[in-house]
Design a protein around this motif. Structure first.
Motif, PDB file in Angstrom:
ATOM      1  N   ALA A  58     -23.074   5.402  -4.672  1.00  0.00           N
ATOM      2  CA  ALA A  58     -22.586   6.770  -4.857  1.00  0.00           C
ATOM      3  C   ALA A  58     -22.462   7.515  -3.540  1.00  0.00           C
ATOM      4  N   THR A  59     -23.119   7.000  -2.497  1.00  0.00           N
ATOM      5  CA  THR A  59     -22.994   7.581  -1.151  1.00  0.00           C
ATOM      6  C   THR A  59     -21.534   7.665  -0.727  1.00  0.00           C
ATOM      7  N   TYR A  60     -20.717   6.779  -1.258  1.00  0.00           N
ATOM      8  CA  TYR A  60     -19.322   6.680  -0.823  1.00  0.00           C
ATOM      9  C   TYR A  60     -18.352   7.297  -1.826  1.00  0.00           C
ATOM     10  N   ARG A  61     -18.866   8.147  -2.702  1.00  0.00           N
ATOM     11  CA  ARG A  61     -18.021   8.762  -3.732  1.00  0.00           C
ATOM     12  C   ARG A  61     -16.848   9.533  -3.104  1.00  0.00           C
ATOM     13  N   HIS A  62     -17.125  10.379  -2.139  1.00  0.00           N
ATOM     14  CA  HIS A  62     -16.062  11.183  -1.528  1.00  0.00           C
ATOM     15  C   HIS A  62     -15.014  10.291  -0.880  1.00  0.00           C
ATOM     16  N   THR A  63     -15.463   9.199  -0.246  1.00  0.00           N
ATOM     17  CA  THR A  63     -14.547   8.259   0.400  1.00  0.00           C
ATOM     18  C   THR A  63     -13.614   7.626  -0.622  1.00  0.00           C
ATOM     19  N   VAL A  64     -14.180   7.208  -1.745  1.00  0.00           N
ATOM     20  CA  VAL A  64     -13.386   6.571  -2.794  1.00  0.00           C
ATOM     21  C   VAL A  64     -12.393   7.559  -3.387  1.00  0.00           C
ATOM     22  N   GLU A  65     -12.847   8.768  -3.659  1.00  0.00           N
ATOM     23  CA  GLU A  65     -11.960   9.759  -4.263  1.00  0.00           C
ATOM     24  C   GLU A  65     -10.811  10.124  -3.336  1.00  0.00           C
ATOM     25  N   GLU A  66     -11.087  10.202  -2.036  1.00  0.00           N
ATOM     26  CA  GLU A  66     -10.028  10.490  -1.075  1.00  0.00           C
ATOM     27  C   GLU A  66      -8.995   9.363  -1.036  1.00  0.00           C
ATOM     28  N   ALA A  67      -9.455   8.111  -1.178  1.00  0.00           N
ATOM     29  CA  ALA A  67      -8.526   6.982  -1.203  1.00  0.00           C
ATOM     30  C   ALA A  67      -7.704   6.981  -2.492  1.00  0.00           C
ATOM     31  N   ARG A  68      -8.348   7.287  -3.596  1.00  0.00           N
ATOM     32  CA  ARG A  68      -7.674   7.232  -4.898  1.00  0.00           C
ATOM     33  C   ARG A  68      -6.546   8.249  -5.018  1.00  0.00           C
ATOM     34  N   LYS A  69      -6.655   9.366  -4.353  1.00  0.00           N
ATOM     35  CA  LYS A  69      -5.612  10.382  -4.497  1.00  0.00           C
ATOM     36  C   LYS A  69      -4.324   9.984  -3.763  1.00  0.00           C
ATOM     37  N   PHE A  70      -4.408   8.978  -2.869  1.00  0.00           N
ATOM     38  CA  PHE A  70      -3.207   8.514  -2.169  1.00  0.00           C
ATOM     39  C   PHE A  70      -2.493   7.383  -2.923  1.00  0.00           C
ATOM     40  N   ARG A  71      -3.029   7.004  -4.091  1.00  0.00           N
ATOM     41  CA  ARG A  71      -2.443   5.886  -4.838  1.00  0.00           C
ATOM     42  C   ARG A  71      -0.947   6.046  -5.086  1.00  0.00           C
ATOM     43  N   PRO A  72      -0.453   7.219  -5.487  1.00  0.00           N
ATOM     44  CA  PRO A  72       0.993   7.338  -5.756  1.00  0.00           C
ATOM     45  C   PRO A  72       1.862   7.187  -4.506  1.00  0.00           C
ATOM     46  N   HIS A  73       1.253   7.231  -3.341  1.00  0.00           N
ATOM     47  CA  HIS A  73       2.032   7.245  -2.102  1.00  0.00           C
ATOM     48  C   HIS A  73       1.888   5.961  -1.286  1.00  0.00           C
ATOM     49  N   GLN A  74       1.287   4.965  -1.883  1.00  0.00           N
ATOM     50  CA  GLN A  74       1.110   3.699  -1.172  1.00  0.00           C
ATOM     51  C   GLN A  74       2.236   2.730  -1.496  1.00  0.00           C
ATOM     52  N   MET A  75       2.529   1.873  -0.528  1.00  0.00           N
ATOM     53  CA  MET A  75       3.486   0.803  -0.734  1.00  0.00           C
ATOM     54  C   MET A  75       2.724  -0.505  -0.960  1.00  0.00           C
ATOM     55  N   SER A  76       3.452  -1.563  -1.108  1.00  0.00           N
ATOM     56  CA  SER A  76       2.798  -2.848  -1.339  1.00  0.00           C
ATOM     57  C   SER A  76       2.068  -3.297  -0.077  1.00  0.00           C
ATOM     58  N   GLU A  77       1.140  -4.222  -0.224  1.00  0.00           N
ATOM     59  CA  GLU A  77       0.387  -4.691   0.941  1.00  0.00           C
ATOM     60  C   GLU A  77       1.284  -5.310   2.011  1.00  0.00           C
ATOM     61  N   PRO A  78       2.256  -6.169   1.657  1.00  0.00           N
ATOM     62  CA  PRO A  78       3.136  -6.699   2.716  1.00  0.00           C
ATOM     63  C   PRO A  78       3.879  -5.597   3.467  1.00  0.00           C
ATOM     64  N   GLU A  79       4.326  -4.575   2.741  1.00  0.00           N
ATOM     65  CA  GLU A  79       5.027  -3.478   3.405  1.00  0.00           C
ATOM     66  C   GLU A  79       4.091  -2.699   4.319  1.00  0.00           C
ATOM     67  N   GLU A  80       2.892  -2.427   3.837  1.00  0.00           N
ATOM     68  CA  GLU A  80       1.920  -1.707   4.658  1.00  0.00           C
ATOM     69  C   GLU A  80       1.539  -2.520   5.893  1.00  0.00           C
ATOM     70  N   ARG A  81       1.482  -3.829   5.734  1.00  0.00           N
ATOM     71  CA  ARG A  81       1.123  -4.697   6.860  1.00  0.00           C
ATOM     72  C   ARG A  81       2.205  -4.655   7.936  1.00  0.00           C
ATOM     73  N   VAL A  82       3.461  -4.664   7.516  1.00  0.00           N
ATOM     74  CA  VAL A  82       4.568  -4.604   8.479  1.00  0.00           C
ATOM     75  C   VAL A  82       4.522  -3.283   9.243  1.00  0.00           C
ATOM     76  N   LEU A  83       4.301  -2.184   8.535  1.00  0.00           N
ATOM     77  CA  LEU A  83       4.225  -0.888   9.196  1.00  0.00           C
ATOM     78  C   LEU A  83       3.085  -0.843  10.205  1.00  0.00           C
ATOM     79  N   THR A  84       1.967  -1.447   9.859  1.00  0.00           N
ATOM     80  CA  THR A  84       0.834  -1.491  10.776  1.00  0.00           C
ATOM     81  C   THR A  84       1.169  -2.310  12.012  1.00  0.00           C
TER      82      THR A  84
END
Length: 600
Positions: free
Chosen positions: A136-162
């Motif tokens: 539960a120490t990481y609750r805020h971290t998880v919630e911050e990640a979860r709110k970006f779900r609608p704005h993420q691309m696929s892993e291969p696409e994210e990897r290319v951008l990186t």
């Protein structure tokens, strides 16, 4: 004539970065980069595809491993960035900065999965994680990640951008910063750095200010088309990224990262632009105090009297440190370490990055402060500002790395509060009413710079991003016209910006390295004014409450955290309360000014 810069005692106040690495060629840098890459690969092999199904204890173990990896891998890039700040023209430093960013992209491609998978954690899995005290120490971290779900691309696409990130925005920003650091402003036969020339706009002699303003304009015109092209590239890259990630507006991604909403930010912008009359009132009074006709851009920061106060580095140190110590011995002790341990780089030197900043590293490593100290009283307030950031970082060091940094909406609170402490000390020790008026005017103008001016900057960004997406590449003339229109609005008929001012957008780095950043200054300043007012009301009983507020770092949503000190930033009237404080400061200026203006 422009006088040669005096020695201030800050000339030898330089960083000691050996607690990171000994030199750009330190073999420990490559060793750290190699180890970080291996750890990234191992982490990927161990956890990729499993994040959403880990048991709470396993999840906590993974997050601790990730935190340790983040702490170690951050050090080379922080070191390279600060080394480059000390001398942007030094090739070994620039080469190292490029190297660590390329290495970061290489290992980052192996870590793309973690944010994607954290975002995919279901409500049921999240509830199970939060039910366990360890994970539960990481609750805020998880919630911050979860709110970006609608704005993420696929892993291969994210990897290319990186993979492409080293030659993306960061590379363009580096070029922009190097171009700005090379700008030399010729005033009366002297070659001055841009920061030094801008400081002349605070000189009592109007001819000096006008001449310096014209010289700055001329220097900025030198390669403005190159800087304009860089800005256009970044505007378009942002447009592409927003389209691919389905963000509804150019500023939505910044608002989400700042843990606030588009509607809340628009409410702030509307509140500030709706009170431009406060700014107009002030400059009407200033025009009378200066005894001139029309005011122009070189008069914005003109002292209202011929009384000036210079100070040495030691005097600035005593002023700032004493202010923090009077507020809280614990705060003073934490701030004092910056002076004792060479965590500050103070002098103006050729090639050094302009401005000032506080560089946080990790919860287990202290921050650093960069200054360009010219020996003016306002430099002491800048020092107090940056050390406020430093105090915030030191207090938040009890948080894990994911909750260490406050969002930008809270990041200016401690810095503006520290400025207010220092300013009130200056005012309490100054008895001359003429000097008190001058100091109050300085404080009002600084507040205007971080509230009205930054929101005007936000309006400029909004116009630039919107027009770039509508019409394509913008000319430097278009960029200048937009800048003039949005900045002139805050002054009304009380001060007229000349055509020469149109090019002054072209040295503002925030527009490029963090699009949408600037409104956070207004957010933080108005919040800090309210927090400081609460301190004045409650006295010593508020001190520990405030320090605990800072110690929370970024572990709690801003609206929730602010409620702990008795305020509600979700209240539509909250920003009006902060703006009323500025209104009151202008009323005080009007009252003090009356006796001077009316004298024969």
């Amino acid at each position: 004539m422009v006088q040669a810069l005096k020695t201030t005692g800050a000339e030898k106040v330089r960083w000691n970065l050996t607690d990171l690495f000994t030199s750009p060629d330190d073999p420990k840098i490559e060793a750290t980069l190699k180890d970080a890459l291996e750890r990234a690969k191992a982490f990927e092999a161990k956890y990729r595809g499993k994040v959403t199904s880990l048991e709470p204890k396993e999840f906590a173990t993974m997050m601790r491993e990730l935190a340790d990896y983040e702490e170690e891998s951050a050090r080379p890039e922080v070191y390279a960035y600060m080394l480059h700040s000390q001398d942007t023209q030094d090739h070994p430093a620039g080469r190292l900065l490029a190297r660590v960013r390329e290495a970061g992209a290489e290992r980052g491609s192996h870590m793309v999965f973690i944010s994607l998978e954290l975002a995919q954690i279901s409500d049921e899995q999240a509830a199970m994680v939060y039910a366990d005290p360890d994970s539960a120490t990481y609750r805020h971290t998880v919630e911050e990640a979860r709110k970006f779900r609608p704005h993420q691309m696929s892993e291969p696409e994210e990897r290319v951008l990186t993979d492409f990130s080293p030659v993306g925005t960061g590379a363009w920003v580096r070029l922009f910063e190097e171009l700005c650091a090379r700008i030399q402003v010729e005033v009366d036969g002297q070659e001055l750095a841009l920061d030094q020339a801008l400081n002349l706009l605070r000189e009592p002699d109007r001819d000096v200010r006008r001449k310096a303003s014209g010289a700055v304009t001329e220097a900025l015109r030198g390669d403005v088309r190159t800087r304009g092209y860089i800005f256009n590239v970044i505007l378009q890259e942002k447009a592409i990224d927003d389209r691919l990630r389905h963000f509804p507006s150019w500023v939505s991604s910044r608002n989400l990262a700042n843990e606030t909403s588009d509607e809340a930010v628009q409410a702030l912008v509307d509140a500030v632009t709706g009170r431009y009359d406060v700014c107009v009132r002030y400059y009407r009074v200033k025009r009378k105090l200066l005894g001139v006709g029309d005011l122009h851009e070189w008069d914005r920061y003109a002292p209202v009297s011929d009384v000036t106060r210079d100070l040495t580095w030691d005097e600035a140190k005593e002023l700032v440190l004493g202010s923090y110590s009077r507020f809280s011995k614990r705060a003073g002790s934490l701030v004092e370490e910056f002076f004792k341990r060479d965590w500050i780089d103070a002098p103006v030197v050729p090639g050094k990055a302009g401005g000032a900043y506080c560089m946080p590293v990790t919860p287990h490593h202290h921050p650093y402060v960069l200054m360009n100290f010219t020996g003016k009283l306002r430099d002491a307030l800048t020092l107090a500002h940056e050390l406020g950031h430093g105090l915030h970082d030191r207090l938040a060091s009890k948080q894990h790395i994911f909750d260490y940094h406050p969002p930008l909406t809270l990041a200016e609170t401690a810095s503006v509060f520290g400025e207010a402490l220092t300013f009130d000390r200056i005012m309490s020790e100054e008895k001359d009413p003429k000097i008190r008026l001058a100091m109050l005017c300085n404080q009002v103008e600084d507040a205007f710079s971080t509230v009205f001016r930054q929101v005007a900057f936000n309006r400029y960004e909004d116009a630039s991003h919107t027009l770039r997406r509508k019409e394509g590449e913008l000319s430097v003339e278009q960029l200048g016209d937009l800048f003039q229109e949005k900045l002139q609005a805050m002054f009304g008929d009380a001060l007229t910006l000349t055509d020469d001012h149109k090019v002054w957008w072209s040295y503002v780095g925030h527009f490029l390295h963090t699009p949408g950043y600037v409104y956070a200054y207004a957010f933080g300043n108005l919040l800090a004014l309210s927090v400081y007012h609460r301190y004045l009301e409650q006295g010593p009983g508020f001190v520990e409450q405030y320090l605990e507020f800072l110690a929370a770092g970024g572990s709690t949503r801003p609206d929730e955290l602010v409620k702990r000190i008795g305020m509600d930033i979700t209240d539509p009237g909250f920003w009006d309360a902060g703006l009323k404080i500025l209104d009151g400061m202008v009323t005080e200026v009007e009252g003090l000014a009356g006796s001077f203006v009316e004298r024969p």
